[in-house]
Design a protein around this motif. Structure first.
Motif, PDB file in Angstrom:
ATOM      1  N   ARG A 122       0.837  -1.202   0.000  1.00 35.64           N
ATOM      2  CA  ARG A 122       0.000   0.000   0.000  1.00 35.64           C
ATOM      3  C   ARG A 122       0.872   1.252   0.000  1.00 35.64           C
ATOM      4  NH1 ARG A 122      -4.233   1.238   4.744  1.00 35.64           N
ATOM      5  NH2 ARG A 122      -2.310   1.780   5.804  1.00 35.64           N
ATOM      6  N   GLY A 123       1.965   1.233   0.766  1.00 36.31           N
ATOM      7  CA  GLY A 123       2.875   2.370   0.789  1.00 36.31           C
ATOM      8  C   GLY A 123       3.557   2.588  -0.553  1.00 36.31           C
ATOM      9  N   VAL A 124       3.955   1.510  -1.213  1.00 32.55           N
ATOM     10  CA  VAL A 124       4.589   1.614  -2.529  1.00 32.55           C
ATOM     11  C   VAL A 124       3.587   2.167  -3.548  1.00 32.55           C
ATOM     12  CG1 VAL A 124       5.644   0.305  -4.417  1.00 32.55           C
ATOM     13  CG2 VAL A 124       6.249  -0.215  -2.048  1.00 32.55           C
ATOM     14  N   LYS A 125       2.359   1.690  -3.488  1.00 32.10           N
ATOM     15  CA  LYS A 125       1.305   2.168  -4.394  1.00 32.10           C
ATOM     16  C   LYS A 125       1.057   3.661  -4.188  1.00 32.10           C
ATOM     17  CE  LYS A 125      -3.616   1.451  -5.352  1.00 32.10           C
ATOM     18  NZ  LYS A 125      -4.365   2.413  -4.553  1.00 32.10           N
ATOM     19  N   SER A 130       1.565   9.278  -6.066  1.00 32.02           N
ATOM     20  CA  SER A 130       1.861  10.673  -5.740  1.00 32.02           C
ATOM     21  C   SER A 130       3.085  11.215  -6.489  1.00 32.02           C
ATOM     22  CB  SER A 130       2.033  10.854  -4.232  1.00 32.02           C
ATOM     23  OG  SER A 130       3.165  10.170  -3.773  1.00 32.02           O
ATOM     24  N   HIS A 131       3.937  10.345  -7.010  1.00 30.82           N
ATOM     25  CA  HIS A 131       5.149  10.804  -7.695  1.00 30.82           C
ATOM     26  C   HIS A 131       5.121  10.558  -9.203  1.00 30.82           C
ATOM     27  CE1 HIS A 131       6.543  10.680  -3.523  1.00 30.82           C
ATOM     28  NE2 HIS A 131       7.379  11.624  -3.895  1.00 30.82           N
ATOM     29  N   ASP A 133       3.693  12.090 -11.771  1.00 30.75           N
ATOM     30  CA  ASP A 133       3.938  13.265 -12.614  1.00 30.75           C
ATOM     31  C   ASP A 133       5.428  13.598 -12.671  1.00 30.75           C
ATOM     32  OD1 ASP A 133       1.260  13.563 -13.267  1.00 30.75           O
ATOM     33  OD2 ASP A 133       0.875  15.005 -11.651  1.00 30.75           O
ATOM     34  N   GLU A 134       6.088  13.529 -11.529  1.00 27.95           N
ATOM     35  CA  GLU A 134       7.519  13.821 -11.473  1.00 27.95           C
ATOM     36  C   GLU A 134       8.325  12.788 -12.267  1.00 27.95           C
ATOM     37  OE1 GLU A 134      11.072  14.484  -8.181  1.00 27.95           O
ATOM     38  OE2 GLU A 134       9.033  14.121  -7.490  1.00 27.95           O
ATOM     39  N   VAL A 135       7.973  11.529 -12.149  1.00 35.31           N
ATOM     40  CA  VAL A 135       8.668  10.476 -12.891  1.00 35.31           C
ATOM     41  C   VAL A 135       8.469  10.678 -14.392  1.00 35.31           C
ATOM     42  CG1 VAL A 135       8.704   7.996 -13.380  1.00 35.31           C
ATOM     43  CG2 VAL A 135       8.620   8.797 -11.015  1.00 35.31           C
ATOM     44  N   LEU A 136       7.253  10.981 -14.810  1.00 34.64           N
ATOM     45  CA  LEU A 136       6.989  11.203 -16.236  1.00 34.64           C
ATOM     46  C   LEU A 136       7.784  12.397 -16.763  1.00 34.64           C
ATOM     47  CD1 LEU A 136       3.146  10.523 -16.376  1.00 34.64           C
ATOM     48  CD2 LEU A 136       4.978   9.085 -17.306  1.00 34.64           C
TER      49      LEU A 136
END
Length: 147
Positions: A122-125, A130-131, A133-136
């Motif tokens: 759940r934490g990884v998901k 939440s990140h 957009d930054e990864v893209l």
């Protein structure tokens, strides 16, 4: 020969699990639980799936039927879902309950062990969502720089 207590023997065995070693059983388990379908099945059973009223997820772990899981996990084949459920049952992460009705009802539910893994996933998901957009953005910048 050195004599060890049972507690010392358990501690030594536990210390010998090293996922960086090719033959380590914990590495095999990491391979299994990092599979996308395993992650998604655990997530579905852990959140209880989508709320029928359209308000997100129902909020807690619950048993689900095969057909519910199949509908929820877009793109999963019948063969892959069946293999995933069997492997999770074998590892003790979920239980399969058959109820003798007409037709037979089969449900899947996380065990305590499965719930503990779900909490980690759940934490990884949440991190991924939440990140994203930054990864893209970073992917696009990398592709512009390299390609």
């Amino acid at each position: 020969m050195v004599t060890m207590t049972a507690a010392e023997q358990r501690a030594q065995s536990k210390a010998e699990y090293d996922a960086f070693l090719a033959g380590c059983p914990s590495r095999q388990l990491l391979d299994r639980i990092s599979d996308k379908w395993v992650t998604l099945v655990l997530g579905a059973l852990g959140t209880g799936g989508p709320d029928p009223d359209g308000g997100g997820c129902t909020g807690g772990p619950r048993a689900m039927r095969y057909s519910e899981l199949s509908r929820l996990l877009a793109g999963v084949s019948q063969k892959m879902l069946t293999q995933t459920l069997r492997s999770l049952e074998r590892d003790g992460l979920l239980t399969r309950t058959v109820t003798p009705t007409v037709p037979v009802t089969v449900t899947y539910e996380l065990t305590d062990l499965g719930l503990s893994l779900y909490e980690t996933i759940r934490g990884v998901k949440a991190w991924a969502q939440s990140h994203m957009d930054e990864v893209l953005a970073r992917r696009a910048a990398y592709d512009d720089r390299v390609g």
